[in-house]
Design an enzyme around this catalytic site. Structure first.
Site, PDB file in Angstrom:
ATOM      1  N   GLU A  98       0.832  -1.207   0.000  1.00  0.00           N
ATOM      2  CA  GLU A  98       0.000   0.000   0.000  1.00  0.00           C
ATOM      3  C   GLU A  98       0.869   1.260   0.000  1.00  0.00           C
ATOM      4  O   GLU A  98       0.592   2.229   0.709  1.00  0.00           O
ATOM      5  CB  GLU A  98      -0.956  -0.015   1.201  1.00  0.00           C
ATOM      6  CG  GLU A  98      -1.949  -1.154   1.155  1.00  0.00           C
ATOM      7  CD  GLU A  98      -2.952  -1.141   2.293  1.00  0.00           C
ATOM      8  OE1 GLU A  98      -4.133  -1.441   2.043  1.00  0.00           O
ATOM      9  OE2 GLU A  98      -2.559  -0.834   3.438  1.00  0.00           O
ATOM     10  N   GLU A 119      -6.422  -7.620  -0.796  1.00  0.00           N
ATOM     11  CA  GLU A 119      -6.990  -7.577   0.551  1.00  0.00           C
ATOM     12  C   GLU A 119      -8.487  -7.295   0.431  1.00  0.00           C
ATOM     13  O   GLU A 119      -8.893  -6.145   0.238  1.00  0.00           O
ATOM     14  CB  GLU A 119      -6.327  -6.515   1.424  1.00  0.00           C
ATOM     15  CG  GLU A 119      -4.872  -6.799   1.741  1.00  0.00           C
ATOM     16  CD  GLU A 119      -4.273  -5.798   2.722  1.00  0.00           C
ATOM     17  OE1 GLU A 119      -5.057  -5.059   3.374  1.00  0.00           O
ATOM     18  OE2 GLU A 119      -3.031  -5.734   2.819  1.00  0.00           O
TER      19      GLU A 119
END
Length: 587
Positions: A158, A234
């Site tokens: 991320e 995710e």
């Protein structure tokens, strides 16, 4: 040997199209004796892949000292998954987030006052390279290209939410390739323009993370990556808790509906989390949006398997959706792991912290109260002591700044608590008056977890600058690091009092287990805040603030016969006893 690639809008394994159906299990949050049980349940749910992060700080707790044993046996976990017929996705990014202490970065990085994180700052890159020189060669034999189960590995995590340093991401990519990582490389980011722009790397697959609205997320991903398969790395099927919040849950039907949308889009998916596990010890992280928010000990995550490994409603709901798209055999699950309520245990022995300092720590003399990292400490507690001459009128004691929770004592008597949480709101001013013969001042500071996400990750712990009485800084400090990683030198005495309110202390008792040890849950009703151990294993923190009310005790931590229970209580307890129950209480 096998190949795994991403091309023509599809994943391919050995030349055959494949949809990745994956679930996240963090080996470092599950005792090794239960890895097989959790992985078998993952496969039985209809998944073909397990995904895990790799926490740098667990594997290199001190610079140059590495640990890959026990709960840190990464290669053992990966090999076991392969033996069970699962593919493996490994995310060894230097940074993992994961609601884990410092996002997986080692605290010793912060001993360098000029350190810059997650960028092409050469001192940081040098530390990453030294770690990868040890870590990555362990994984090379387990790559699918070498006959192992690892099909893909992540570059960074991320990153677009944090920065846009392409030189840094390129360094990580090239360093992995140079060390023999020749499987599919990828990154994962949120589906926002700035996140994708900051997180993508040339020649590396991009995936997205989200909890809902998959069509929008995949459409955004295709704008940046039009010719590759879509994957949600995710899929947030639950959520985590902070101390003082309500326990988070998500309706199983709601989760299943979003999963069905993902499957209809012909996308691949990784459940985050399939099984959350536990933040044992001091491994929990923290967030800081408007205020500092430490994460609780349980990482149950309201996932498909509960913290103790039982299938939840989400497990069956997810399997039903997967079964619409994949032919599944009849469901066969391992026998349930037995749980037992062992009842009440008296903790009749006590060792007061201030009487035990020499058994726990060696004193350091410093002009100023230095943070943990400056004295070689990562986690736990740290005690700062000084003597203030008198007389002086009552003035406010100001800790500048407290990271994260300070308990103040004047001549051994409790004087107040200063909390970073909630921005210090609700902290009553700690007023200290100094008599003519002076006062010994002790400040016990707890590191409640370094920030694991966002722009405030330079999160040094303890007292970061200084202590003032009024406007005057106080100097000449004795510092005692208290990592509490070794308690065997403590000397206990029988406590004559059933009620204790005389400061921080360790309480000890014996749990007698007859027969095969079972899973159980430690309830600390009447206790305030502290840490618990069983047979020397740190179970994690408890706090009456909730939401979590019981700590998970896996059966493999117990043994037939006598088991040592130790509780370090910071504020005293109404009754020095605990109860072991047969189920969780997450609030």
């Amino acid at each position: 040997m096998a190949s795994f690639t991403a091309q023509d809008y599809q994943f391919w394994y050995n030349g055959e199209p494949i949809r990745i159906l994956s679930g996240a299990i963090h080996y470092f949050r599950v005792v090794p004796e239960y890895w097989r049980d959790r992985l078998i349940k993952l496969k039985a749910c209809g998944l073909n892949t397990v995904e895990t992060y790799v926490p740098w700080n667990m594997h290199e707790p001190q610079e140059g000292q590495f640990d890959f044993d026990g709960i840190a046996d990464l290669t053992g976990f990966v090999s076991l998954a392969g033996e069970l017929g699962l593919h493996v996705i490994v995310r060894p990014s230097p940074y993992i987030c994961a609601e884990w202490e410092f996002g997986g970065l080692p605290a010793w990085l912060l001993a360098d006052p000029g350190m810059r994180l997650r960028c092409a700052h050469q001192p940081y890159l040098d530390k990453v390279d030294a770690y990868y020189d040890v870590l990555l060669p362990k994984l090379v034999p387990l790559l699918c290209t070498n006959g192992g189960p690892i099909i893909a590995m992540q570059i960074e995590n991320e990153y677009g939410s944090y920065g846009n340093d392409t030189a840094y991401l390129t360094h990580l990519r090239d360093g992995m390739i140079r060390r023999g990582i020749d499987v599919l490389l990828f990154t994962s980011d949120g589906p926002e323009d700035f996140m994708l722009q900051g997180g993508m790397v040339p020649g590396v697959l991009e995936t997205v993370n989200f909890g809902s609205r998959p069509d929008e997320a995949f459409a955004q991903l295709r704008r940046y990556q039009p010719d590759k398969p879509c994957m949600v790395m995710e899929f947030w099927n639950g959520w985590f808790d902070h101390w003082g919040e309500e326990h988070h849950t998500r309706d199983a039907a709601n989760m299943a509906g979003v999963l069905d949308e993902i499957m209809k889009a012909d996308a691949s998916v990784n459940f985050y989390m399939f099984h959350g596990g536990t933040n044992f010890g001091f491994w929990n992280g923290a967030n800081h949006h408007e205020a500092y928010e430490p994460t609780i000990t349980s990482y149950d995550y309201d996932a498909l398997l509960s913290e103790s490994g039982e299938p939840t409603d989400k497990y069956y709901a997810a399997r039903e959706v997967i079964g619409r798209y994949v032919r599944l055999p009849a469901l066969e699950l391992p026998a349930p792991i037995p749980r037992r309520a062992y009842g009440t245990v008296a903790l009749a022995e006590r060792a007061r912290l201030f009487d035990s300092l020499d058994a726990l720590s060696a004193p350091l003399q410093r002009a100023c109260p230095e943070p943990m990292e400056a004295v070689g400490q990562a986690t736990g507690f740290i005690l700062y002591s000084t003597f203030v001459k008198g007389p002086r009128p009552s003035e406010q004691l100001i800790v500048q700044d407290v990271r994260d929770r300070a308990i103040v004592f004047a001549d051994g008597r409790y004087a107040g608590t200063i909390e970073r949480q909630s921005g210090g709101a609700g902290n009553a001013p700690v007023l200290i008056g100094i008599p003519a013969d002076g006062v010994r001042l002790d400040i016990l500071v707890e590191n409640m977890g370094r920030i694991n996400y966002g722009p405030r990750m330079l999160d040094r712990k303890g007292i970061t600058e200084g202590v003032r009485l009024g406007n005057q800084f106080l100097y000449d400090w004795t510092i005692r690091p208290l990592p509490l990683d070794e308690l065997s030198a403590l000397r206990y005495e029988l406590s004559r009092d059933s009620v204790s309110d005389d400061g921080p202390a360790f309480y000890r008792g014996t749990l007698c287990v007859e027969g095969q040890p079972c899973d159980t849950f430690l309830e600390l009703e009447g206790w305030t805040k502290g840490v618990a151990w069983v047979n020397g294993f740190n179970l994690g923190r408890y706090w009456s603030r909730g939401p979590q009310r019981r700590l998970y005790v896996p059966g493999p931590l117990l043994r037939a016969g006598d088991n040592e229970l130790v509780v370090f209580e910071l504020h005293g307890t109404a009754s020095a006893e605990v109860r072991l129950c047969d189920g969780p209480d997450l609030g």
